[in-house]
Design a protein around this motif. Sequence first.
Motif, PDB file in Angstrom:
ATOM      1  N   PHE A 190      -8.879  22.335 -53.660  1.00 61.33           N
ATOM      2  CA  PHE A 190      -7.816  22.963 -54.432  1.00 61.33           C
ATOM      3  C   PHE A 190      -8.177  22.962 -55.918  1.00 61.33           C
ATOM      4  O   PHE A 190      -8.728  21.979 -56.438  1.00 61.33           O
ATOM      5  N   CYS A 191      -7.824  24.046 -56.606  1.00 64.31           N
ATOM      6  CA  CYS A 191      -7.778  23.990 -58.059  1.00 64.31           C
ATOM      7  C   CYS A 191      -6.313  23.846 -58.454  1.00 64.31           C
ATOM      8  O   CYS A 191      -5.410  24.286 -57.712  1.00 64.31           O
ATOM      9  N   ALA A 192      -6.082  23.217 -59.594  1.00 71.75           N
ATOM     10  CA  ALA A 192      -4.705  22.978 -60.031  1.00 71.75           C
ATOM     11  C   ALA A 192      -4.676  22.922 -61.551  1.00 71.75           C
ATOM     12  O   ALA A 192      -5.527  22.280 -62.170  1.00 71.75           O
ATOM     13  N   ARG A 193      -3.697  23.583 -62.134  1.00 75.23           N
ATOM     14  CA  ARG A 193      -3.581  23.624 -63.577  1.00 75.23           C
ATOM     15  C   ARG A 193      -2.928  22.362 -64.113  1.00 75.23           C
ATOM     16  O   ARG A 193      -1.908  21.901 -63.594  1.00 75.23           O
ATOM     17  N   ASP A 194      -3.533  21.802 -65.153  1.00 75.19           N
ATOM     18  CA  ASP A 194      -2.876  20.715 -65.887  1.00 75.19           C
ATOM     19  C   ASP A 194      -1.750  21.329 -66.708  1.00 75.19           C
ATOM     20  O   ASP A 194      -1.970  22.338 -67.377  1.00 75.19           O
ATOM     21  N   ARG A 195      -0.566  20.722 -66.678  1.00 76.01           N
ATOM     22  CA  ARG A 195       0.547  21.398 -67.339  1.00 76.01           C
ATOM     23  C   ARG A 195       0.552  21.234 -68.853  1.00 76.01           C
ATOM     24  O   ARG A 195       1.387  21.819 -69.535  1.00 76.01           O
ATOM     25  N   GLY A 196      -0.399  20.459 -69.344  1.00 74.12           N
ATOM     26  CA  GLY A 196      -0.665  20.527 -70.770  1.00 74.12           C
ATOM     27  C   GLY A 196       0.207  19.711 -71.684  1.00 74.12           C
ATOM     28  O   GLY A 196       0.225  19.963 -72.894  1.00 74.12           O
ATOM     29  N   ILE A 197       0.945  18.737 -71.151  1.00 73.31           N
ATOM     30  CA  ILE A 197       1.748  17.910 -72.054  1.00 73.31           C
ATOM     31  C   ILE A 197       1.341  16.453 -71.971  1.00 73.31           C
ATOM     32  O   ILE A 197       2.134  15.558 -72.214  1.00 73.31           O
TER      33      ILE A 197
ATOM     34  N   ASP B 104       0.674  14.411 -69.631  1.00 71.22           N
ATOM     35  CA  ASP B 104       1.154  13.481 -68.614  1.00 71.22           C
ATOM     36  C   ASP B 104       0.367  13.597 -67.314  1.00 71.22           C
ATOM     37  O   ASP B 104       0.720  12.970 -66.329  1.00 71.22           O
ATOM     38  N   TYR B 105      -0.691  14.412 -67.329  1.00 77.62           N
ATOM     39  CA  TYR B 105      -1.636  14.572 -66.218  1.00 77.62           C
ATOM     40  C   TYR B 105      -1.008  15.211 -64.972  1.00 77.62           C
ATOM     41  O   TYR B 105      -1.586  15.132 -63.889  1.00 77.62           O
ATOM     42  N   ALA B 106       0.145  15.828 -65.098  1.00 76.97           N
ATOM     43  CA  ALA B 106       0.748  16.519 -63.965  1.00 76.97           C
ATOM     44  C   ALA B 106       0.056  17.868 -63.754  1.00 76.97           C
ATOM     45  O   ALA B 106      -0.457  18.471 -64.697  1.00 76.97           O
ATOM     46  N   MET B 107       0.079  18.323 -62.528  1.00 73.72           N
ATOM     47  CA  MET B 107      -0.544  19.597 -62.155  1.00 73.72           C
ATOM     48  C   MET B 107       0.561  20.529 -61.685  1.00 73.72           C
ATOM     49  O   MET B 107       1.134  20.317 -60.612  1.00 73.72           O
ATOM     50  N   ASP B 108       0.851  21.551 -62.506  1.00 71.92           N
ATOM     51  CA  ASP B 108       2.062  22.319 -62.242  1.00 71.92           C
ATOM     52  C   ASP B 108       1.850  23.571 -61.392  1.00 71.92           C
ATOM     53  O   ASP B 108       2.813  24.078 -60.808  1.00 71.92           O
ATOM     54  N   VAL B 109       0.651  24.071 -61.331  1.00 68.63           N
ATOM     55  CA  VAL B 109       0.363  25.253 -60.524  1.00 68.63           C
ATOM     56  C   VAL B 109      -0.909  24.976 -59.741  1.00 68.63           C
ATOM     57  O   VAL B 109      -1.908  24.520 -60.323  1.00 68.63           O
ATOM     58  N   TRP B 110      -0.842  25.272 -58.437  1.00 65.13           N
ATOM     59  CA  TRP B 110      -1.973  24.995 -57.561  1.00 65.13           C
ATOM     60  C   TRP B 110      -2.460  26.285 -56.910  1.00 65.13           C
ATOM     61  O   TRP B 110      -1.657  27.186 -56.608  1.00 65.13           O
ATOM     62  N   GLY B 111      -3.759  26.345 -56.664  1.00 63.08           N
ATOM     63  CA  GLY B 111      -4.277  27.390 -55.810  1.00 63.08           C
ATOM     64  C   GLY B 111      -3.930  27.092 -54.356  1.00 63.08           C
ATOM     65  O   GLY B 111      -3.479  25.991 -54.022  1.00 63.08           O
ATOM     66  N   GLN B 112      -4.175  28.077 -53.520  1.00 65.88           N
ATOM     67  CA  GLN B 112      -3.797  27.944 -52.114  1.00 65.88           C
ATOM     68  C   GLN B 112      -4.780  27.101 -51.309  1.00 65.88           C
ATOM     69  O   GLN B 112      -4.527  26.791 -50.151  1.00 65.88           O
ATOM     70  N   GLY B 113      -5.899  26.753 -51.923  1.00 63.87           N
ATOM     71  CA  GLY B 113      -6.900  25.942 -51.243  1.00 63.87           C
ATOM     72  C   GLY B 113      -7.995  26.802 -50.623  1.00 63.87           C
ATOM     73  O   GLY B 113      -7.738  27.918 -50.152  1.00 63.87           O
ATOM     74  N   THR B 114      -9.201  26.300 -50.632  1.00 70.07           N
ATOM     75  CA  THR B 114     -10.347  26.940 -49.990  1.00 70.07           C
ATOM     76  C   THR B 114     -10.951  25.957 -49.004  1.00 70.07           C
ATOM     77  O   THR B 114     -11.333  24.845 -49.392  1.00 70.07           O
ATOM     78  N   THR B 115     -11.018  26.360 -47.754  1.00 69.55           N
ATOM     79  CA  THR B 115     -11.618  25.510 -46.733  1.00 69.55           C
ATOM     80  C   THR B 115     -13.126  25.730 -46.715  1.00 69.55           C
ATOM     81  O   THR B 115     -13.592  26.854 -46.548  1.00 69.55           O
ATOM     82  N   VAL B 116     -13.859  24.655 -46.912  1.00 71.99           N
ATOM     83  CA  VAL B 116     -15.311  24.686 -46.813  1.00 71.99           C
ATOM     84  C   VAL B 116     -15.703  23.865 -45.595  1.00 71.99           C
ATOM     85  O   VAL B 116     -15.356  22.687 -45.489  1.00 71.99           O
ATOM     86  N   THR B 117     -16.385  24.508 -44.677  1.00 73.01           N
ATOM     87  CA  THR B 117     -16.845  23.839 -43.460  1.00 73.01           C
ATOM     88  C   THR B 117     -18.362  23.805 -43.479  1.00 73.01           C
ATOM     89  O   THR B 117     -19.005  24.840 -43.657  1.00 73.01           O
ATOM     90  N   VAL B 118     -18.906  22.608 -43.322  1.00 78.33           N
ATOM     91  CA  VAL B 118     -20.359  22.435 -43.304  1.00 78.33           C
ATOM     92  C   VAL B 118     -20.769  22.027 -41.894  1.00 78.33           C
ATOM     93  O   VAL B 118     -20.388  20.956 -41.408  1.00 78.33           O
ATOM     94  N   SER B 119     -21.507  22.903 -41.250  1.00 78.96           N
ATOM     95  CA  SER B 119     -21.878  22.642 -39.859  1.00 78.96           C
ATOM     96  C   SER B 119     -23.151  23.401 -39.530  1.00 78.96           C
ATOM     97  O   SER B 119     -23.354  24.523 -39.978  1.00 78.96           O
ATOM     98  N   SER B 120     -23.975  22.772 -38.731  1.00 75.70           N
ATOM     99  CA  SER B 120     -25.207  23.434 -38.311  1.00 75.70           C
ATOM    100  C   SER B 120     -24.959  24.290 -37.077  1.00 75.70           C
ATOM    101  O   SER B 120     -25.850  25.023 -36.631  1.00 75.70           O
TER     102      SER B 120
END
Lengths: 120, 112
Positions: free
Chosen positions: A95-102, A104-120
Amino acid sequence: QVHLVQSGSELKKPGASVKVSCKASGYTFNNYAVNWVRQAPGQGLEWMGWINTDTGNPTYVQGFTGRFVFSLDTSVSTAYLQISSLKADDTAVYFCARDRGILDYAMDVWGQGTTVTVSS
Amino acid sequence: QSGLTQPPSVSGAPGQRVTISCTGSNTNIGAGFAVHWYQLLPGTAPKVLIYGNSNRPSGVQDRFSGSKSGTSASLAITGLQAEDEAEYYCQSYDNSLRGHVVFGGGTKLTVL
């Protein structure tokens, strides 16, 4: 409206590389840092680090150094996570997530997530 | 990483009240760093429920509330609804080592 939209799922072989994108919209991109967070299968959220979108300076947590690179393309308001020499253990949702900028290290907006699968 | 401790699971019947605890230490919650709470539903972006220990963003129902005391924090959900079934995570900042964001291990809420 403020959004972070991530790139789609990836299936990679061990040893390959992957680059996940996180495109921001609805706000001034370089005013807010971007965090990267991993969720491995059956596990909790794990903070990988963050990138200062004004200076481009990345900060990596122990355990995410070396093979993990945070980068930016400010011309298209996009942050990237690149993972090289992929291992099966890298299989996770990222996930990426935006720091809300005040400071306090909170993340106010998140991406939907990217699934990475590593398999042979 | 120094983490935060949450119960792996909690459950409650519709309409009931549940609480989820988040236990830290004197390098994170006890040092005065704010606690935030997120809700994760499968396949969706995490959603912020509580900022800064007890503040709800606009759009979050007042059934969700947060509190903090000493080295711990908690999330309370009243009037449980089926749609509340999700994973919940607390998050703060830890000033040990070089300083880093820390998450709890997550709590799965089951609505019976």
